[in-house]
Design an enzyme around this catalytic site. Structure first.
Site, mmCIF file in Angstrom:
data_model
loop_
_atom_site.group_PDB
_atom_site.id
_atom_site.type_symbol
_atom_site.label_atom_id
_atom_site.label_comp_id
_atom_site.label_asym_id
_atom_site.label_seq_id
_atom_site.Cartn_x
_atom_site.Cartn_y
_atom_site.Cartn_z
ATOM 1 N N GLN A 30 -15.096 2.442 0.907
ATOM 2 C CA GLN A 30 -13.903 1.778 0.149
ATOM 3 C C GLN A 30 -13.798 2.988 -0.833
ATOM 4 O O GLN A 30 -14.483 3.919 -1.295
ATOM 5 C CB GLN A 30 -14.681 0.878 -0.761
ATOM 6 C CG GLN A 30 -13.884 0.505 -2.075
ATOM 7 C CD GLN A 30 -14.895 -0.791 -2.733
ATOM 8 O OE1 GLN A 30 -15.831 -1.182 -2.643
ATOM 9 N NE2 GLN A 30 -14.055 -1.425 -3.568
ATOM 10 N N ASP B 281 0.658 -1.244 -0.185
ATOM 11 C CA ASP B 281 0.018 0.092 0.017
ATOM 12 C C ASP B 281 0.996 1.267 -0.031
ATOM 13 O O ASP B 281 1.895 1.184 0.791
ATOM 14 C CB ASP B 281 -1.087 0.052 1.085
ATOM 15 C CG ASP B 281 -1.910 0.805 1.217
ATOM 16 O OD1 ASP B 281 -3.179 0.322 1.086
ATOM 17 O OD2 ASP B 281 -1.961 2.289 1.304
ATOM 18 N N ILE B 282 0.637 2.054 -0.652
ATOM 19 C CA ILE B 282 1.099 3.384 -0.994
ATOM 20 C C ILE B 282 1.196 4.308 0.445
ATOM 21 O O ILE B 282 2.356 5.250 0.485
ATOM 22 C CB ILE B 282 0.607 4.200 -2.195
ATOM 23 C CG1 ILE B 282 2.086 5.209 -2.865
ATOM 24 C CG2 ILE B 282 -0.526 5.036 -1.973
ATOM 25 C CD1 ILE B 282 1.715 5.702 -4.024
ATOM 26 N N ASN C 121 -12.807 -3.189 2.648
ATOM 27 C CA ASN C 121 -13.751 -2.374 2.636
ATOM 28 C C ASN C 121 -14.585 -2.261 1.550
ATOM 29 O O ASN C 121 -14.259 -2.571 0.299
ATOM 30 C CB ASN C 121 -12.898 -0.827 2.631
ATOM 31 C CG ASN C 121 -12.266 -0.738 4.004
ATOM 32 O OD1 ASN C 121 -12.688 -1.058 4.987
ATOM 33 N ND2 ASN C 121 -10.916 -0.011 3.787
ATOM 34 N N HIS D 117 -10.157 -5.459 -3.285
ATOM 35 C CA HIS D 117 -8.813 -5.575 -2.531
ATOM 36 C C HIS D 117 -9.141 -6.068 -1.121
ATOM 37 O O HIS D 117 -9.699 -5.624 -0.234
ATOM 38 C CB HIS D 117 -7.789 -4.399 -2.608
ATOM 39 C CG HIS D 117 -8.638 -3.120 -2.069
ATOM 40 N ND1 HIS D 117 -9.199 -2.600 -3.083
ATOM 41 C CD2 HIS D 117 -8.328 -2.412 -1.086
ATOM 42 C CE1 HIS D 117 -9.898 -1.310 -2.349
ATOM 43 N NE2 HIS D 117 -9.253 -1.408 -1.083
ATOM 44 N N HIS E 129 -6.761 -5.738 2.397
ATOM 45 C CA HIS E 129 -5.757 -5.248 3.254
ATOM 46 C C HIS E 129 -5.149 -6.425 3.938
ATOM 47 O O HIS E 129 -5.794 -6.859 4.689
ATOM 48 C CB HIS E 129 -6.354 -4.240 3.897
ATOM 49 C CG HIS E 129 -6.618 -2.694 3.085
ATOM 50 N ND1 HIS E 129 -5.830 -1.827 3.136
ATOM 51 C CD2 HIS E 129 -8.010 -2.495 2.677
ATOM 52 C CE1 HIS E 129 -6.836 -0.825 2.382
ATOM 53 N NE2 HIS E 129 -7.838 -1.220 2.169
#
Ligand code: AMP
Ligand code: ZN
Length: 116
Positions: free
Chosen positions: A93, A30-31, A86, A99, A101
């Site tokens: 979301q 994750d960024i 989410n 996705h 997490h």
């Protein structure tokens, strides 16, 4: 999907720190990590969210979930981790490409504790 940021990551049009890839699944860091280790597991195929999934997606969903323990161990998460999906507006979301997490690190991950 042309304009989907995660589809662009799958196609290599946007750079990512790849964790794993097979025919159906892509995983990357994750960024904006919310934990010392925070990566996302996504289907390569564009699926908007968990709300769009049906029995027909059981194999894909199972494959995503089943890949996580090995990936978590490879990232050093030997003492557990938190998985979050989410979904939709109410689920907060932000990116509408399904996705999971995966969050972990040396200490317990803060966040909502359901049932406590
Ligand atoms: P969600 O609220 O579950 O939709 O979360 C979307 C997640 O995608 C957030 O944690 C973002 O930090 C992450 N994200 C957005 N753009 C990128 C990107 N280009 N590379 C990696 N992670 C991203
Ligand atoms: Zn997409």
């Amino acid at each position: 999907m042309d304009n989907c940021i995660f589809c662009k990551i799958v196609r290599g049009e946007i750079p990512s720190k790849k964790v794993y890839e097979d025919d159906d699944i892509f995983a990357f860091h994750d960024i904006r990590p919310h934990a010392p280790v925070h990566f996302l597991v996504i289907p390569k195929r564009h699926v908007e969210s968990l709300a769009e999934c049906t029995d027909a997606d059981a194999g894909l969903l199972g494959g995503m979930m089943a890949a996580i323990p090995k990936l978590a161990r490879e990232q050093g998460l030997n003492d557990g981790f938190r998985t979050i999906v989410n979904t939709g507006r109410v689920g907060r979301q932000e990116v509408y490409h399904l996705h999971i997490h995966v969050l972990g690190g040396p200490e317990p991950i803060p966040g909502p504790m359901v049932g406590h």
